[in-house]
Design an enzyme around this catalytic site. Sequence first.
Site, PDB file in Angstrom:
ATOM      1  CD  GLU A 146      -3.046  -0.988   2.217  1.00 30.02           C
ATOM      2  OE1 GLU A 146      -2.884  -0.277   3.428  1.00 30.02           O
ATOM      3  OE2 GLU A 146      -3.955  -1.633   1.970  1.00 30.02           O
ATOM      4  CD  GLU A 317      -4.300  -6.117   2.520  1.00 28.82           C
ATOM      5  OE1 GLU A 317      -4.887  -5.261   3.444  1.00 28.82           O
ATOM      6  OE2 GLU A 317      -2.968  -6.144   2.398  1.00 28.82           O
TER       7      GLU A 317
HETATM    8  C1  GAL Z   1      -4.500  -2.713   5.242  1.00 30.22           C
HETATM    9  C2  GAL Z   1      -3.220  -3.179   5.246  1.00 30.22           C
HETATM   10  C3  GAL Z   1      -3.139  -4.304   6.111  1.00 30.22           C
HETATM   11  C4  GAL Z   1      -3.992  -4.114   7.374  1.00 30.22           C
HETATM   12  C5  GAL Z   1      -5.329  -3.899   6.932  1.00 30.22           C
HETATM   13  C6  GAL Z   1      -6.268  -3.621   8.175  1.00 30.22           C
HETATM   14  O1  GAL Z   1      -4.546  -1.177   4.734  1.00 30.22           O
HETATM   15  O2  GAL Z   1      -2.559  -3.493   4.075  1.00 30.22           O
HETATM   16  O3  GAL Z   1      -1.651  -4.843   6.496  1.00 30.22           O
HETATM   17  O4  GAL Z   1      -3.343  -3.260   7.972  1.00 30.22           O
HETATM   18  O5  GAL Z   1      -5.471  -2.669   6.125  1.00 30.22           O
HETATM   19  O6  GAL Z   1      -7.648  -3.224   7.523  1.00 30.22           O
END
Ligand code: GAL
Length: 585
Positions: A146, A317
């Site tokens: 990110e 994710e």
């Molecule tokens: C994303 C990140 C992850 C985790 C997640 C939590 O932004 O890539 O590592 O922190 O959020 O929602």
Amino acid sequence: MTYKPELGVCYYPEHWPEETWSEDARRMVEMGLSWVRVGEFAWSQLEAEPGVLTFEWLDRAVHSLASAGLKIIMCTPTATPPRWMLDRHPDMLAWDEGGRPRGFGSRRHYDFAHQGYREESVRITRLMGERYGRHPSIMAWQTDNEYGCHDTTLSYSPVAKVAFQSWLESKYETIANLNKRWGTIFWSMEYNRFDQIELPNLTVTEPHPAHVMDFRRFASDQVVDFNQLQVDVLRELTDADLLHNYMGRITDFDHYDVGDSLDIATWDSYPLGFLEDRSDRDDAYRAAFAREGDSDFQCFHHDLYRSVGKGRWWVMEQQPGPVNWAPHNPAPKPGQVRQWTLDAFDHGAEVVSYFRWRQLPYGQEQMHAGLLRPDGALSEGGKEVAALAKELETYTRPELTQAKVAIVFDYASQWAWEVQPQDKNFDYFRLILDVYSGLRKQGHDVIDILSPTTKNFNEYKAIFIPGLFAWTDELRAAMAQFEGELIIGPRSGSRTEDFHIPDTLPPGLDGLKVTAIDTVRLESSLPLKGKGHVQIWRENIETNWSVISQTTDGKPARIKSKNMTYWAGWPDEEGLSDWVKPFAI
Ligand code: GAL
């Protein structure tokens, strides 16, 4: 081409006892997952002290996952430099706009321009690439994590200052050229040498817009360069696909530029977190959709990253339950995790991967749901994903329909109008999303998002170009040969690349001049004859085009000449719905 969409999960083996790895891998496969992402934040476990390498545990974790039949996404761990890195490079931290270093104790604590950290990033990437680059089960690599998240693109550090000065020198070559093109004669800001130029923070009042605009371009280039260094190493050492996981509504760097060197774009989809944390929706909307999220916001990003990935994109994710980081963190309503997943597939995603496998009982994200509860039982989201995986066994994603309309989305325009909003409500991203939402309401379920260097529009019936900062040669050429409908403005073409008002006045289209700007408070928006209002931004124009909408004060609001329509203002939701009706499916 039809294909079977796949599911995956983000896994941190280093957080769990080694005895559980094989069992975790077995359960992932049993659940119907085919991909697993590892390594992302593991640097302190791979190299606890400089040069002391302990990759053996990761070898064993990879072995457990691969033996279960999982395909692996290996990540470079550069978003989390270990504490000792700061001892080696005390000046590697990014600085905030107030001129303070951003400290150790969370993540993303590095300055993209820091040469020493770039070398460390190349070093660890090479070590990982050499060890795992040819592993048959490692079928994709993620660079970092990110970029830009937590406001980390812009840094006002001494390191960034020196790098900015040399970036300016390569761009302008002579200081006289910079002075002329920026227009530093204004307020006696002329420079004698490049090394006198500070970063554009801590000035008494607003800094020069051309100065800030170049700083924004410079900062974006640092991200592109940082990523490219890892890509160059990995390309030597692996044939697997390279990708990065982008975020929602992060606009501080040009994602098309980063995407150019990668094979796939992925993004991290947190619909409920985003609705609470970064959408423009009002409280009533937020309350109504608290457990579903903002479908326009989500689908815009699906479409954006399809473009950034040049057709290939994933969700890396996917939120599987409540997150921990928004002002309110509700649980998705039953069936919603399934729905989000299917929405992504319908927009062309190849893979949807969930964050994370098991909820971790300690650390900043202990309140963040996973597919498993901390005790190892399936969470509500986990149960839904297991059922969805079964459903997907007989599902073939329908062929993606060719979008009929497209919107040009340009990161530089976001920077420009942040530098010079003129009205505090003029937010370029919001304008783009308003147009996107308006078109969705007319039945467009897939809308292409185009970069400002798109060379032809021939696949589309209509192209929307709202709020574009400066014309590019490519867009001009694509427009000239396009026979479909072009919908341009408000504010498009209103600056030159150097941030000057063009001599012939905007927007640079024949028979049309924007002669003055009037910004409009939301509470006093101007009624249109017909439906809706003009809000935030209204232009006074001189034109020989036909007037097709007016505000009730008799001024032209929408005009047309041949295949071009120009919007001389920002319509509210009702006005916009009316204006895009002709493009209904
Ligand atoms: C994303 C990140 C992850 C985790 C997640 C939590 O932004 O890539 O590592 O922190 O959020 O929602």
